[in-house]
Design a protein around this motif. Structure first.
Motif, PDB file in Angstrom:
ATOM      1  N   ASN A   1       8.656   4.315 -12.587  1.00 46.79           N
ATOM      2  CA  ASN A   1       9.479   3.149 -12.918  1.00 46.79           C
ATOM      3  C   ASN A   1       9.555   2.168 -11.748  1.00 46.79           C
ATOM      4  OD1 ASN A   1       9.992   4.203 -15.465  1.00 46.79           O
ATOM      5  ND2 ASN A   1      11.866   5.246 -14.817  1.00 46.79           N
ATOM      6  N   ASP A   2       9.620   2.702 -10.524  1.00 43.16           N
ATOM      7  CA  ASP A   2       9.663   1.822  -9.349  1.00 43.16           C
ATOM      8  C   ASP A   2       8.371   1.021  -9.222  1.00 43.16           C
ATOM      9  OD1 ASP A   2      12.202   2.607  -8.635  1.00 43.16           O
ATOM     10  OD2 ASP A   2      11.530   4.144  -7.219  1.00 43.16           O
ATOM     11  N   LEU A   3       7.236   1.672  -9.444  1.00 39.57           N
ATOM     12  CA  LEU A   3       5.949   0.985  -9.326  1.00 39.57           C
ATOM     13  C   LEU A   3       5.791  -0.085 -10.407  1.00 39.57           C
ATOM     14  CD1 LEU A   3       3.605   3.998  -8.502  1.00 39.57           C
ATOM     15  CD2 LEU A   3       4.162   2.090  -6.990  1.00 39.57           C
TER      16      LEU A   3
ATOM     17  N   VAL B   1      -2.018   5.749 -15.965  1.00 39.63           N
ATOM     18  CA  VAL B   1      -2.300   5.623 -17.394  1.00 39.63           C
ATOM     19  C   VAL B   1      -1.045   5.248 -18.173  1.00 39.63           C
ATOM     20  CG1 VAL B   1      -2.995   6.886 -19.459  1.00 39.63           C
ATOM     21  CG2 VAL B   1      -4.286   7.165 -17.340  1.00 39.63           C
ATOM     22  N   GLU B   2       0.037   5.992 -17.956  1.00 35.15           N
ATOM     23  CA  GLU B   2       1.252   5.765 -18.736  1.00 35.15           C
ATOM     24  C   GLU B   2       1.858   4.392 -18.466  1.00 35.15           C
ATOM     25  OE1 GLU B   2       4.121   8.867 -18.439  1.00 35.15           O
ATOM     26  OE2 GLU B   2       2.636  10.462 -18.617  1.00 35.15           O
ATOM     27  N   ALA B   3       1.781   3.947 -17.212  1.00 38.60           N
ATOM     28  CA  ALA B   3       2.389   2.665 -16.855  1.00 38.60           C
ATOM     29  C   ALA B   3       1.413   1.506 -16.972  1.00 38.60           C
ATOM     30  CB  ALA B   3       2.927   2.736 -15.427  1.00 38.60           C
ATOM     31  N   ALA B   4       0.159   1.801 -17.333  1.00 39.01           N
ATOM     32  CA  ALA B   4      -0.886   0.768 -17.366  1.00 39.01           C
ATOM     33  C   ALA B   4      -0.876  -0.011 -16.058  1.00 39.01           C
ATOM     34  CB  ALA B   4      -0.679  -0.165 -18.554  1.00 39.01           C
ATOM     35  N   LEU B   5      -0.809   0.728 -14.952  1.00 36.73           N
ATOM     36  CA  LEU B   5      -0.662   0.124 -13.632  1.00 36.73           C
ATOM     37  C   LEU B   5      -1.980  -0.516 -13.191  1.00 36.73           C
ATOM     38  CD1 LEU B   5       1.853   0.140 -11.795  1.00 36.73           C
ATOM     39  CD2 LEU B   5       0.737   1.913 -10.447  1.00 36.73           C
ATOM     40  N   PRO B   6      -1.968  -1.781 -12.804  1.00 35.25           N
ATOM     41  CA  PRO B   6      -3.202  -2.458 -12.379  1.00 35.25           C
ATOM     42  C   PRO B   6      -3.594  -2.103 -10.946  1.00 35.25           C
ATOM     43  CG  PRO B   6      -1.375  -3.998 -12.283  1.00 35.25           C
ATOM     44  CD  PRO B   6      -0.822  -2.714 -12.846  1.00 35.25           C
ATOM     45  N   VAL B   7      -4.082  -0.888 -10.743  1.00 39.31           N
ATOM     46  CA  VAL B   7      -4.495  -0.435  -9.414  1.00 39.31           C
ATOM     47  C   VAL B   7      -5.735  -1.212  -8.986  1.00 39.31           C
ATOM     48  CG1 VAL B   7      -5.227   1.547  -8.055  1.00 39.31           C
ATOM     49  CG2 VAL B   7      -3.564   1.843  -9.894  1.00 39.31           C
ATOM     50  N   GLU B   8      -5.680  -1.827  -7.799  1.00 38.51           N
ATOM     51  CA  GLU B   8      -6.785  -2.660  -7.333  1.00 38.51           C
ATOM     52  C   GLU B   8      -7.644  -1.963  -6.280  1.00 38.51           C
ATOM     53  OE1 GLU B   8      -4.940  -6.197  -5.966  1.00 38.51           O
ATOM     54  OE2 GLU B   8      -4.274  -6.839  -7.960  1.00 38.51           O
TER      55      GLU B   8
ATOM     56  N   VAL C   1       0.846  -1.195   0.000  1.00 43.03           N
ATOM     57  CA  VAL C   1       0.000   0.000   0.000  1.00 43.03           C
ATOM     58  C   VAL C   1       0.883   1.246   0.000  1.00 43.03           C
ATOM     59  CG1 VAL C   1      -1.815   1.282   1.206  1.00 43.03           C
ATOM     60  CG2 VAL C   1      -1.775  -1.230   1.315  1.00 43.03           C
ATOM     61  N   MET C   2       0.541   2.213  -0.843  1.00 42.00           N
ATOM     62  CA  MET C   2       1.189   3.515  -0.802  1.00 42.00           C
ATOM     63  C   MET C   2       0.187   4.528  -0.262  1.00 42.00           C
ATOM     64  SD  MET C   2       2.825   5.883  -3.831  1.00 42.00           S
ATOM     65  CE  MET C   2       4.033   4.631  -4.246  1.00 42.00           C
ATOM     66  N   ARG C   3       0.555   5.166   0.843  1.00 37.82           N
ATOM     67  CA  ARG C   3      -0.312   6.169   1.464  1.00 37.82           C
ATOM     68  C   ARG C   3       0.303   7.550   1.250  1.00 37.82           C
ATOM     69  NH1 ARG C   3      -1.329   4.719   7.321  1.00 37.82           N
ATOM     70  NH2 ARG C   3      -2.737   3.209   6.322  1.00 37.82           N
ATOM     71  N   ILE C   4      -0.439   8.426   0.611  1.00 35.91           N
ATOM     72  CA  ILE C   4       0.062   9.758   0.275  1.00 35.91           C
ATOM     73  C   ILE C   4      -0.630  10.776   1.174  1.00 35.91           C
ATOM     74  CG2 ILE C   4       0.380  11.426  -1.585  1.00 35.91           C
ATOM     75  CD1 ILE C   4       0.098   9.091  -3.534  1.00 35.91           C
ATOM     76  N   GLU C   5       0.168  11.486   1.975  1.00 38.51           N
ATOM     77  CA  GLU C   5      -0.377  12.387   2.986  1.00 38.51           C
ATOM     78  C   GLU C   5       0.169  13.797   2.804  1.00 38.51           C
ATOM     79  OE1 GLU C   5       0.968  10.325   6.488  1.00 38.51           O
ATOM     80  OE2 GLU C   5      -0.935   9.252   6.694  1.00 38.51           O
ATOM     81  N   PRO C   6      -0.657  14.815   3.079  1.00 36.13           N
ATOM     82  CA  PRO C   6      -0.190  16.204   2.987  1.00 36.13           C
ATOM     83  C   PRO C   6       0.659  16.580   4.198  1.00 36.13           C
ATOM     84  CG  PRO C   6      -2.482  16.138   3.696  1.00 36.13           C
ATOM     85  CD  PRO C   6      -2.078  14.719   3.412  1.00 36.13           C
TER      86      PRO C   6
ATOM     87  N   LYS D   1      -8.377  -1.519 -13.710  1.00 35.38           N
ATOM     88  CA  LYS D   1      -8.266  -2.726 -12.885  1.00 35.38           C
ATOM     89  C   LYS D   1      -8.820  -2.526 -11.478  1.00 35.38           C
ATOM     90  CE  LYS D   1      -5.939  -4.889 -16.126  1.00 35.38           C
ATOM     91  NZ  LYS D   1      -6.499  -6.045 -16.862  1.00 35.38           N
ATOM     92  N   LEU D   2      -9.383  -1.367 -11.209  1.00 35.95           N
ATOM     93  CA  LEU D   2      -9.836  -1.044  -9.854  1.00 35.95           C
ATOM     94  C   LEU D   2     -10.985  -1.961  -9.434  1.00 35.95           C
ATOM     95  CD1 LEU D   2      -9.374   1.080  -7.571  1.00 35.95           C
ATOM     96  CD2 LEU D   2     -11.288   2.353  -8.549  1.00 35.95           C
ATOM     97  N   THR D   3     -10.817  -2.642  -8.291  1.00 38.75           N
ATOM     98  CA  THR D   3     -11.860  -3.536  -7.784  1.00 38.75           C
ATOM     99  C   THR D   3     -12.481  -3.035  -6.487  1.00 38.75           C
ATOM    100  OG1 THR D   3     -10.219  -4.875  -6.593  1.00 38.75           O
ATOM    101  CG2 THR D   3     -10.784  -5.558  -8.840  1.00 38.75           C
ATOM    102  N   SER D   4     -11.783  -2.139  -5.778  1.00 42.14           N
ATOM    103  CA  SER D   4     -12.284  -1.664  -4.486  1.00 42.14           C
ATOM    104  C   SER D   4     -12.056  -0.163  -4.364  1.00 42.14           C
ATOM    105  CB  SER D   4     -11.575  -2.406  -3.346  1.00 42.14           C
ATOM    106  OG  SER D   4     -11.958  -1.895  -2.092  1.00 42.14           O
TER     107      SER D   4
END
Length: 364
Positions: A115-117, A155-162, A79-84, A203-206
């Motif tokens: 690239n890391d993701l 979008v660019e990485a076609a990342l399968p975000v779930e 999980v990546m949590r992005i906080e202000p 790919k979002l399921t939740s």
């Protein structure tokens, strides 16, 4: 005594209280400490590294890149949590970043994150974003900047975000500030002009959304949430978390009651919400046909419509329902009722729960 001379049990106890960033720093101390970390049980590594918090600053992204380079660490990140506060992305001033944000992966640190993701953090497919109540200033970014950055990466990485979670600060923190309404900034938000939104959530399921405590964040979210539902083809679980204390959490359902999801929603969960049965009478015909589970937790009804009317609507529009749960429901302003059921005879169970709720409301 040096860390390398600690017994494995004591070293594990120390490591169990470290964050992912602390483990990264410890890993770089010496070859001996590195060897000790490699011998740690998986549950300790997962506890420290499962969720990585970042503010998208250069320093934070550099640390994340460090974890992505170490196999024993990166495989536990889920999980990546992005906080202000978001940023800063030195040496870029926010004005410059604002221009680059149209193609944010041109920013070196953001390109490295992408690239890391894609190549290293392959188990990280869940993202939690805390919307920032402050507007971007100087070198700091705002919520629109961050969502736009992630959108381009997806979008660019076609990342399968779930899994995607959108929330704000906790209730106590938000109460310290006044709730002043902000002007509608729909024309000034870049994320809503993105034509490839469907590709970002393919790919979002939740999806989990928490009612913002600030009006301008609520207005922003009310425009984004329907669009996600209309463009996410695999979405199965929807969790709406409200602010029952302010009686404004019903707005989440109000916003969605006329939205027909592209996907078949199978699991719906409502928490801490004050809702109107009339809203569900409009919404359930659009989403109820495929629902398998329905859960309400710490919710209350805020209209004169009867509980019988609400449960009749559930029975009529949710023919495939297999599980229901009503936890700590506030009925009649005082009673907290709980009812759960899984399995067959759902119609009879709903009738029984309806009778209990109506009786409790009359007794109050």
């Amino acid at each position: 005594m040096s860390l390398t001379r600690l017994p494995p049990e004591l070293f594990s106890m120390v490591a169990a209280h470290l964050s992912g960033w602390d483990l990264l720093s410890l890993y770089a101390v010496s070859v001996g400490v590195m060897t000790k970390i490699h011998s740690l049980p998986d549950w300790i590594m997962a506890r420290s590294l499962r969720v990585l918090c970042t503010d998208l600053s250069n320093r934070s992204l550099s640390q994340m890149h460090g974890i992505a380079q170490i196999d024993i660490l990166r495989k536990h990140v889920q999980v990546m949590r992005i906080e202000p506060p978001f940023g800063p992305l030195y040496p870029l001033h926010r004005v410059t970043t604002h221009e680059l944000i149209e193609q944010p992966t041109q920013i070196p640190s953001i390109k490295t994150l992408k690239n890391d993701l894609v190549c290293s953090l392959t188990n990280c497919r869940s993202f939690e974003i805390c919307l920032n109540r402050h507007e971007g200033r100087r070198t700091y970014l705002d919520s629109d900047d961050v969502l736009n950055v992630l959108l381009h990466i997806f979008v660019e990485a076609a990342l399968p975000v779930e899994h995607l979670s959108l929330y704000t600060h906790n209730f106590a923190e938000e109460l310290r500030e006044s709730r002043r309404a902000r002007p509608d900034t729909q024309d000034n938000t870049r994320v809503h002009k993105q034509p490839d939104l469907a590709r970002a959530w393919s790919k979002l399921t939740s999806l989990q959304v928490t009612q913002p405590y600030y009006y301008h964040l609520a207005n922003y979210l009310y425009r984004l949430l329907p669009r996600i539902l209309r463009t996410a083809p695999k979405l199965e679980r929807l969790i709406l978390i409200g602010d029952a204390n302010s009686a404004k959490s019903r707005s989440l359902v109000c916003v969605l009651k006329n939205v027909k999801p592209l996907a078949e929603i199978k699991h719906l969960e409502i928490r801490r919400s004050a809702f109107r049965p009339e809203d569900f009478e409009e919404w359930l015909p659009l989403i109820g046909r495929h629902l398998r589970s329905l859960k309400f937790s710490m919710c209350s009804k805020i209209s004169a419509a009867s509980w019988t009317r609400f449960f009749r609507c559930v029975r009529k529009n949710c023919p495939l329902l297999e599980a229901v749960a009503f936890e700590e429901m506030q009925v009649g302003g005082f009673s907290c009722l709980t009812a759960k059921h899984e399995g067959q005879r759902m119609a009879a169970v709903l009738d029984n729960i309806s009778w209990r709720f109506e009786k409790a409301e009359q007794d109050c």
